[in-house]
Design a protein around this motif. Sequence first.
Motif, mmCIF file in Angstrom:
data_model
loop_
_atom_site.group_PDB
_atom_site.id
_atom_site.type_symbol
_atom_site.label_atom_id
_atom_site.label_comp_id
_atom_site.label_asym_id
_atom_site.label_seq_id
_atom_site.Cartn_x
_atom_site.Cartn_y
_atom_site.Cartn_z
ATOM 1 N N GLY A 144 45.756 35.750 34.687
ATOM 2 C CA GLY A 144 44.608 35.305 35.474
ATOM 3 C C GLY A 144 43.351 36.107 35.247
ATOM 4 N N ILE A 145 43.478 37.269 34.646
ATOM 5 C CA ILE A 145 42.301 38.097 34.358
ATOM 6 C C ILE A 145 41.504 37.537 33.185
ATOM 7 C CG2 ILE A 145 41.573 40.406 33.612
ATOM 8 C CD1 ILE A 145 43.988 41.523 35.077
ATOM 9 N N LEU A 146 42.138 36.726 32.334
ATOM 10 C CA LEU A 146 41.501 36.262 31.110
ATOM 11 C C LEU A 146 40.360 35.281 31.387
ATOM 12 C CD1 LEU A 146 44.718 35.720 28.934
ATOM 13 C CD2 LEU A 146 43.221 37.747 29.040
ATOM 14 N N ASP A 147 39.602 34.959 30.358
ATOM 15 C CA ASP A 147 38.441 34.065 30.442
ATOM 16 C C ASP A 147 38.819 32.721 31.066
ATOM 17 O OD1 ASP A 147 35.560 33.476 29.209
ATOM 18 O OD2 ASP A 147 36.847 31.729 28.864
ATOM 19 N N ILE A 148 37.964 32.185 31.935
ATOM 20 C CA ILE A 148 38.255 30.954 32.662
ATOM 21 C C ILE A 148 38.408 29.758 31.724
ATOM 22 C CG2 ILE A 148 35.820 30.402 33.058
ATOM 23 C CD1 ILE A 148 38.663 29.802 35.561
ATOM 24 N N GLU A 226 31.380 27.555 41.497
ATOM 25 C CA GLU A 226 30.364 28.472 40.986
ATOM 26 C C GLU A 226 30.451 28.659 39.477
ATOM 27 O OE1 GLU A 226 29.780 32.078 43.207
ATOM 28 O OE2 GLU A 226 30.453 31.136 45.068
ATOM 29 N N GLU A 227 31.463 28.070 38.855
ATOM 30 C CA GLU A 227 31.592 28.124 37.401
ATOM 31 C C GLU A 227 31.482 26.744 36.773
ATOM 32 O OE1 GLU A 227 34.840 31.432 36.495
ATOM 33 O OE2 GLU A 227 35.059 30.560 38.497
ATOM 34 N N TRP A 305 46.534 29.007 40.534
ATOM 35 C CA TRP A 305 46.282 29.393 41.927
ATOM 36 C C TRP A 305 45.818 30.841 42.015
ATOM 37 C CZ3 TRP A 305 44.903 26.353 45.435
ATOM 38 C CH2 TRP A 305 44.931 26.709 46.767
ATOM 39 N N VAL A 306 46.293 31.691 41.111
ATOM 40 C CA VAL A 306 45.767 33.057 41.038
ATOM 41 C C VAL A 306 44.264 33.021 40.765
ATOM 42 C CG1 VAL A 306 45.725 35.139 39.603
ATOM 43 C CG2 VAL A 306 47.911 34.240 40.409
ATOM 44 N N LEU A 307 43.858 32.151 39.835
ATOM 45 C CA LEU A 307 42.428 32.014 39.527
ATOM 46 C C LEU A 307 41.643 31.576 40.761
ATOM 47 C CD1 LEU A 307 42.739 30.123 36.108
ATOM 48 C CD2 LEU A 307 42.097 32.516 36.413
ATOM 49 N N ALA A 308 42.169 30.567 41.478
ATOM 50 C CA ALA A 308 41.467 30.056 42.661
ATOM 51 C C ALA A 308 41.404 31.116 43.756
ATOM 52 C CB ALA A 308 42.165 28.792 43.166
ATOM 53 N N CYS A 309 42.521 31.794 43.999
ATOM 54 C CA CYS A 309 42.555 32.817 45.046
ATOM 55 C C CYS A 309 41.602 33.958 44.740
ATOM 56 C CB CYS A 309 43.975 33.365 45.189
ATOM 57 S SG CYS A 309 45.053 32.350 46.194
ATOM 58 N N ALA A 310 41.549 34.359 43.488
ATOM 59 C CA ALA A 310 40.662 35.463 43.119
ATOM 60 C C ALA A 310 39.215 35.112 43.420
ATOM 61 C CB ALA A 310 40.842 35.804 41.646
ATOM 62 N N ARG A 311 38.836 33.868 43.182
ATOM 63 C CA ARG A 311 37.468 33.446 43.447
ATOM 64 C C ARG A 311 37.208 33.324 44.943
ATOM 65 N NH1 ARG A 311 39.083 33.335 38.777
ATOM 66 N NH2 ARG A 311 37.698 33.143 36.978
ATOM 67 N N PHE A 312 38.206 32.866 45.696
ATOM 68 C CA PHE A 312 38.084 32.830 47.155
ATOM 69 C C PHE A 312 37.857 34.238 47.703
ATOM 70 C CE2 PHE A 312 40.422 33.594 51.113
ATOM 71 C CZ PHE A 312 39.734 32.787 51.989
ATOM 72 N N PHE A 313 38.673 35.188 47.281
ATOM 73 C CA PHE A 313 38.537 36.543 47.795
ATOM 74 C C PHE A 313 37.257 37.219 47.291
ATOM 75 C CE2 PHE A 313 43.022 36.017 48.844
ATOM 76 C CZ PHE A 313 43.064 36.619 50.093
ATOM 77 N N TYR A 314 36.788 36.836 46.114
ATOM 78 C CA TYR A 314 35.487 37.310 45.639
ATOM 79 C C TYR A 314 34.403 36.908 46.645
ATOM 80 C CZ TYR A 314 31.210 37.529 42.822
ATOM 81 O OH TYR A 314 29.945 37.783 42.374
ATOM 82 N N SER A 315 34.471 35.656 47.098
ATOM 83 C CA SER A 315 33.478 35.174 48.054
ATOM 84 C C SER A 315 33.557 35.943 49.373
ATOM 85 C CB SER A 315 33.674 33.675 48.301
ATOM 86 O OG SER A 315 32.717 33.172 49.205
ATOM 87 N N PHE A 337 35.825 39.292 30.177
ATOM 88 C CA PHE A 337 36.397 38.001 30.546
ATOM 89 C C PHE A 337 35.632 37.292 31.658
ATOM 90 C CE2 PHE A 337 40.306 40.440 29.166
ATOM 91 C CZ PHE A 337 40.330 39.870 27.899
ATOM 92 N N GLY A 338 34.738 37.991 32.348
ATOM 93 C CA GLY A 338 33.952 37.381 33.413
ATOM 94 C C GLY A 338 34.775 36.989 34.624
ATOM 95 N N SER A 339 35.913 37.644 34.840
ATOM 96 C CA SER A 339 36.811 37.319 35.959
ATOM 97 C C SER A 339 36.814 38.452 36.984
ATOM 98 C CB SER A 339 38.232 37.119 35.432
ATOM 99 O OG SER A 339 38.712 38.316 34.819
ATOM 100 N N PRO A 340 37.104 38.131 38.256
ATOM 101 C CA PRO A 340 37.232 39.177 39.274
ATOM 102 C C PRO A 340 38.568 39.897 39.107
ATOM 103 C CG PRO A 340 37.630 37.030 40.250
ATOM 104 C CD PRO A 340 37.252 36.781 38.818
ATOM 105 N N TRP A 341 38.633 40.839 38.184
ATOM 106 C CA TRP A 341 39.916 41.316 37.681
ATOM 107 C C TRP A 341 40.676 42.204 38.657
ATOM 108 C CZ3 TRP A 341 41.040 46.487 36.067
ATOM 109 C CH2 TRP A 341 39.973 47.368 36.181
#
Length: 472
Positions: A144-148, A226-227, A305-315, A337-341
């Motif tokens: 999930g850390i990798l590029d979207i 947002e992406e 879902w890891v990707l989605a959750c990471a963006r939720f918690f970023y917000s 990678f531009g991800s909330p790692w």
Amino acid sequence: MADTASDVPQGFSRRLGVVGVLLLTLSVATPASSVFVIAPDMLRGAGTGTLWALILAAIVCVATGYIYAELSSAFPVAGGEYVMVTHTLGPLAGFVMLGVNVFNNLIFLPVAGLGISEVLGSVIPGLPAVPTAVAVVAACALVGILDIRLNAFVTGTFLLIEVLALAAVSVLGLVHAARNPLDFLLHPVAVQNGALAPVSFASIGVTAAIALFALNGYGAAVYFGEEMEQAPTRIARTVMLALVATLVLEGTPIVAALVGSPDLIRLFTVDNPFGALVRERGSLGLVQWVSVGVALAIVNAIIAWVLACARFFYSTARDGCWGRPIDRWLLAIHPRFGSPWIGTLIIGAVAIGLCFVPLRLLELWSGTGLIAIYLGIALAAMVGRANGITTAAPYRMPFYPLAPIVTFAALGYVTLTNSWDAEGRWALIATLVQVAVSIAYYLLVLRPRGAWTARIPAVESVIPASATSDAR
């Protein structure tokens, strides 16, 4: 106080179109995981009444799909539901939605991970459930850390395998159809004391709560808002496409199993009913192929879902919900990678801990949590219309206010029937505890720090932040 340049966290790059967000959203919804991991509990609880539970859940999902589409068009922000509620119903209601979502968004990861060992039972007998779930969730968090865009390609490829596996189940059941599905509606039965007996309305209602969890995921498109390029004008279509695909991909194999299974009692009691159907109507080789395909689908879903959750918690961190250093960790964007790692790794760690909680309890908690979430966004849609907060949204749901009214009525029935069931009552109580903890945290921690609200990045929404505060 206005934000200074140093106060503004580094945001996401807009690199996704409708197809990319749709693939990620369908991967979050993960029809194969829902069918093979969650639907067996539905069949055990309601038998052929599962069809009624699916219909009730589908009605709610269609109504809330329209609501999600309109509100996502107005607020295509990574925080999703709590942003919508905060800017329509106020900060306290918004933070309650955030609190319920914090728990609800994390539940799917262990639920999916715990189902892998059952799905792979025909390929790797005796595979331990919890260690397998822990290993899979940990690996998916790292991916999930990798590029979207890379993740969108990976999830899209796995999604194709998932669809093929579901198609195999559907074809085998429908080709060997031995029952009329109308009988399931007129005379629903389930296994009681080893025999088929009429199923209760309470059992159907509890199963409908689980079905909501199984069908959920189409609204996750907003987490990638947002992406997404031109998100306000394109995200509503993505939500509705994801909803239609989810209903078809999950409903068809479940109905096919009910009409095509040679033995309903076995279908309702075996650990892997869909694998059993493939074995009975197909071959062992096909069972193994489908099992591997579904396992890949589950892995795919966990990644998405890891990707989605990471963006939720970023917000949530952008809105200053947790304080330092947690907010700073959740806001950290990987330079390559531009991800909330760091946030992604934290989510993986929490999900690993939840793998040790019983699967049935996780499913029920999430089902009733969705009741609160769906009620919240239905109210948000109505208040947003009444106050003019969402007037500028590019998408407007048809036949308003039918969708919110249908949502209220259907969720009222699901809540009532859950209150009649012992497990359902505990699940409702668990959700009420989440609400109470969220209210206490807001009153005792957030409000003393000063005014709190959900932040809307100006370039990502058609609703100016000042307009929402003025409307309230």
